[in-house]
Write a protein that holds these residues in place. Sequence first.
Motif, PDB file in Angstrom:
ATOM      1  N   ASN A 102      -3.434 -17.257  -2.113  1.00  0.00           N
ATOM      2  CA  ASN A 102      -2.596 -16.666  -1.066  1.00  0.00           C
ATOM      3  C   ASN A 102      -1.135 -17.030  -1.224  1.00  0.00           C
ATOM      4  O   ASN A 102      -0.440 -17.278  -0.247  1.00  0.00           O
ATOM      5  N   THR A 103      -0.679 -17.090  -2.469  1.00  0.00           N
ATOM      6  CA  THR A 103       0.725 -17.412  -2.661  1.00  0.00           C
ATOM      7  C   THR A 103       1.551 -16.140  -2.672  1.00  0.00           C
ATOM      8  O   THR A 103       2.723 -16.168  -2.984  1.00  0.00           O
ATOM      9  N   GLY A 104       0.912 -15.026  -2.333  1.00  0.00           N
ATOM     10  CA  GLY A 104       1.654 -13.769  -2.256  1.00  0.00           C
ATOM     11  C   GLY A 104       2.179 -13.355  -3.610  1.00  0.00           C
ATOM     12  O   GLY A 104       1.506 -13.501  -4.623  1.00  0.00           O
ATOM     13  N   ALA A 105       3.417 -12.880  -3.604  1.00  0.00           N
ATOM     14  CA  ALA A 105       3.983 -12.359  -4.846  1.00  0.00           C
ATOM     15  C   ALA A 105       4.340 -13.488  -5.810  1.00  0.00           C
ATOM     16  O   ALA A 105       4.601 -13.239  -6.978  1.00  0.00           O
ATOM     17  N   ARG A 116       2.599 -15.494  -7.265  1.00  0.00           N
ATOM     18  CA  ARG A 116       1.659 -15.637  -8.385  1.00  0.00           C
ATOM     19  C   ARG A 116       2.064 -14.773  -9.574  1.00  0.00           C
ATOM     20  O   ARG A 116       1.553 -14.938 -10.665  1.00  0.00           O
ATOM     21  N   ARG A 145      11.477   0.056  -9.114  1.00  0.00           N
ATOM     22  CA  ARG A 145      10.058  -0.266  -9.011  1.00  0.00           C
ATOM     23  C   ARG A 145       9.516  -0.655 -10.379  1.00  0.00           C
ATOM     24  O   ARG A 145       9.944  -0.120 -11.397  1.00  0.00           O
ATOM     25  N   ASP A 204      -2.368  -2.438 -11.686  1.00  0.00           N
ATOM     26  CA  ASP A 204      -2.526  -1.001 -11.429  1.00  0.00           C
ATOM     27  C   ASP A 204      -1.749  -0.600 -10.173  1.00  0.00           C
ATOM     28  O   ASP A 204      -2.064   0.385  -9.545  1.00  0.00           O
ATOM     29  N   SER A 205      -0.763  -1.395  -9.825  1.00  0.00           N
ATOM     30  CA  SER A 205       0.001  -1.092  -8.625  1.00  0.00           C
ATOM     31  C   SER A 205       1.492  -1.194  -8.944  1.00  0.00           C
ATOM     32  O   SER A 205       1.885  -1.714  -9.972  1.00  0.00           O
ATOM     33  N   GLU A 206       2.295  -0.686  -8.024  1.00  0.00           N
ATOM     34  CA  GLU A 206       3.743  -0.734  -8.232  1.00  0.00           C
ATOM     35  C   GLU A 206       4.388  -1.635  -7.189  1.00  0.00           C
ATOM     36  O   GLU A 206       3.963  -1.669  -6.032  1.00  0.00           O
ATOM     37  N   TRP A 207       5.413  -2.370  -7.609  1.00  0.00           N
ATOM     38  CA  TRP A 207       6.123  -3.264  -6.699  1.00  0.00           C
ATOM     39  C   TRP A 207       7.599  -2.911  -6.702  1.00  0.00           C
ATOM     40  O   TRP A 207       8.139  -2.454  -7.698  1.00  0.00           O
ATOM     41  N   ARG A 208       8.222  -3.178  -5.568  1.00  0.00           N
ATOM     42  CA  ARG A 208       9.680  -3.067  -5.515  1.00  0.00           C
ATOM     43  C   ARG A 208      10.267  -4.201  -6.332  1.00  0.00           C
ATOM     44  O   ARG A 208       9.763  -5.320  -6.309  1.00  0.00           O
ATOM     45  N   GLY A 237       9.077 -12.074  -0.408  1.00  0.00           N
ATOM     46  CA  GLY A 237       8.275 -11.119   0.357  1.00  0.00           C
ATOM     47  C   GLY A 237       7.588 -10.145  -0.571  1.00  0.00           C
ATOM     48  O   GLY A 237       6.816 -10.555  -1.435  1.00  0.00           O
ATOM     49  N   THR A 238       7.892  -8.858  -0.417  1.00  0.00           N
ATOM     50  CA  THR A 238       7.233  -7.866  -1.265  1.00  0.00           C
ATOM     51  C   THR A 238       8.152  -7.384  -2.377  1.00  0.00           C
ATOM     52  O   THR A 238       7.859  -6.408  -3.039  1.00  0.00           O
ATOM     53  N   GLN A 266      -7.423 -21.986   4.988  1.00  0.00           N
ATOM     54  CA  GLN A 266      -6.947 -21.262   3.815  1.00  0.00           C
ATOM     55  C   GLN A 266      -7.066 -19.752   4.044  1.00  0.00           C
ATOM     56  O   GLN A 266      -8.036 -19.292   4.629  1.00  0.00           O
ATOM     57  N   MET A 269      -3.626 -13.631   5.419  1.00  0.00           N
ATOM     58  CA  MET A 269      -2.839 -13.394   4.207  1.00  0.00           C
ATOM     59  C   MET A 269      -3.690 -12.865   3.053  1.00  0.00           C
ATOM     60  O   MET A 269      -3.214 -12.726   1.939  1.00  0.00           O
ATOM     61  N   GLN A 325      -1.990  -6.225   1.574  1.00  0.00           N
ATOM     62  CA  GLN A 325      -1.935  -7.668   1.707  1.00  0.00           C
ATOM     63  C   GLN A 325      -0.616  -8.043   2.351  1.00  0.00           C
ATOM     64  O   GLN A 325       0.434  -7.525   1.980  1.00  0.00           O
ATOM     65  N   LEU A 358       2.373 -10.320   2.711  1.00  0.00           N
ATOM     66  CA  LEU A 358       3.039 -11.309   1.866  1.00  0.00           C
ATOM     67  C   LEU A 358       4.055 -12.115   2.670  1.00  0.00           C
ATOM     68  O   LEU A 358       4.480 -13.170   2.248  1.00  0.00           O
ATOM     69  N   ASP A 359       4.467 -11.594   3.801  1.00  0.00           N
ATOM     70  CA  ASP A 359       5.471 -12.274   4.610  1.00  0.00           C
ATOM     71  C   ASP A 359       4.954 -12.302   6.052  1.00  0.00           C
ATOM     72  O   ASP A 359       5.024 -11.309   6.771  1.00  0.00           O
ATOM     73  N   LEU A 412       0.620   6.026  -2.666  1.00  0.00           N
ATOM     74  CA  LEU A 412       0.955   4.609  -2.778  1.00  0.00           C
ATOM     75  C   LEU A 412       2.472   4.422  -2.758  1.00  0.00           C
ATOM     76  O   LEU A 412       2.985   3.558  -2.047  1.00  0.00           O
ATOM     77  N   ASP A 449       3.844   2.429   0.381  1.00  0.00           N
ATOM     78  CA  ASP A 449       4.314   1.100   0.006  1.00  0.00           C
ATOM     79  C   ASP A 449       5.786   0.933   0.376  1.00  0.00           C
ATOM     80  O   ASP A 449       6.207  -0.094   0.909  1.00  0.00           O
ATOM     81  N   LYS A 468       2.394  -5.583   1.309  1.00  0.00           N
ATOM     82  CA  LYS A 468       2.298  -4.924   0.016  1.00  0.00           C
ATOM     83  C   LYS A 468       1.021  -4.083   0.004  1.00  0.00           C
ATOM     84  O   LYS A 468      -0.078  -4.624   0.102  1.00  0.00           O
ATOM     85  N   THR A 513      -1.449  -2.393  -2.030  1.00  0.00           N
ATOM     86  CA  THR A 513      -1.774  -2.468  -3.455  1.00  0.00           C
ATOM     87  C   THR A 513      -2.459  -1.209  -3.950  1.00  0.00           C
ATOM     88  O   THR A 513      -2.352  -0.871  -5.120  1.00  0.00           O
TER      89      THR A 513
END
Lengths: 155, 306
Positions: free
Chosen positions: A91-94, A96, A114, A119-123, A142-143, B27, B63, B92, B94-95, B142, B146, B155, B157
């Motif tokens: 659960n360390t979020g992003a 990791r 992005r 298999d996903s997209e992130w900002r 954050g994200t 946890q 989380m 998920q 994240l914040d 997505l 997103d 996020k 996913t």
Amino acid sequence: MDWLPSLDRILPGHWWVLGAVLLMLELAAPGIFFVWLALAAFTLGLIVFVLPLAVPLQLFLFAVLCIVAVFVGKRYVGRLMLGGQDGERLNTGAGRLVGRTVVVTAAIRNGSGRVRVGDSEWRATGPDTPEGAQVLIVGAEGTTLTVREISGTWV
Amino acid sequence: MGALIVIVFLVLLVLVTLLAGVKSVPQGYEWTQERFGKYQRSLRPGLNLIIPYIDRIGRRVNMMEQVLDVPSQEVITRDNALITVDGVVFYQVLDSAKASYEVRNLEQATLNLTMTNIRTVMGSMDLDDLLSNRDSINARLLAVVDEATEPWGVKVTRIEVKDIKPPADLVASMGRQMKAEREKRANILDAEGFRQAAILKAEGEKQAEILNAEGRRQAAFLEAEAREREAAAEAEATRLVSEAIAGGNAQAINYFIAQRYVDALRDVATAPNQKTLILPIEATSILGSLQGIAEVAKEAFGGRKG
């Protein structure tokens, strides 16, 4: 009935029994709360065993010991948790994702684009990068991932 | 005694205070801590101490990655087909702070956003594209969702469209279309086969005719050759006879002919049919023949006289 505790006579054994009961309560309802009280009760039992005190003083000491136990315990538990780093993987979020190399799917312009992770997209935020370039994730807020260009890699 | 009661209450107060101040977060969760109602910090999993009476736990935020079922909804495609669609959203937090305070009901907000965007994306496509381009639909959904949930510290996913159900009569027509397609192919193959067969047959017949003609031609050639041969042989024989005649006497031939003539007459006379007797009508020809005989005789005897 002289084995029962009363307001003018509490024996060390009574404190120990109380400690044991509190420990059992902790197992029944985990919350890392009763364990400190149990600790305080055991300690007080020892103290009373060594030098018998008046009941009000014992009770007062119990209250003080409870507070002390929590703070000492917090310290001790902190060290325990430092010892076991396994929990830090979850659960360390992003966070990791730091250190991974990814591909830009939407060009980073004005510090926003992005990237494709798995298999996903992130900002992503970072220096302006064209689409298809490979970047290194150096941080996460954050994200949004902070990326850095890997020089000279064009896909 | 009064002091004792005060002490007992003091102990109780301490216990309650400790109970309020010691927080252990499991946890997979983060708890937000509010000081006088204002967000202060997020408590990470493990043992946490907060100051009782001024701090309190605000939200307990999960989380872990979570799955939301998008309920079935009816969507009208660009070509006016009414379809039923459902799906799943994986997201998920994240914040934890943003998820707690930037949006009132995170789950409902995400769900509604997804549903409206499913309508938007699917309404802009034809039914055939819908059924065959799920990947691109998922990707578009997505990207939009997103981007929209980003301010909430969430996020998204994955968004997957689970089931696309066209109305039953449409499915039936699809089936019919499929069947017709197959039948068309089968018919074409049949016709193709017949055509091939006919061509092969004609080829065979043509070949047979050609061979026949060849045979006849060959035979005619050979026949002509045979006739030629025969004629040649006859000519040869004639030549030999005429040569023999030229070399000998013409009367020899006459003798032969006469002999044959007489033989023929005898045959006629001795034929089983006794009623007919064929005799040359013309006396002259009889005479002629007699004269021939006489001449033959003359030749024969006269030669001896002379």
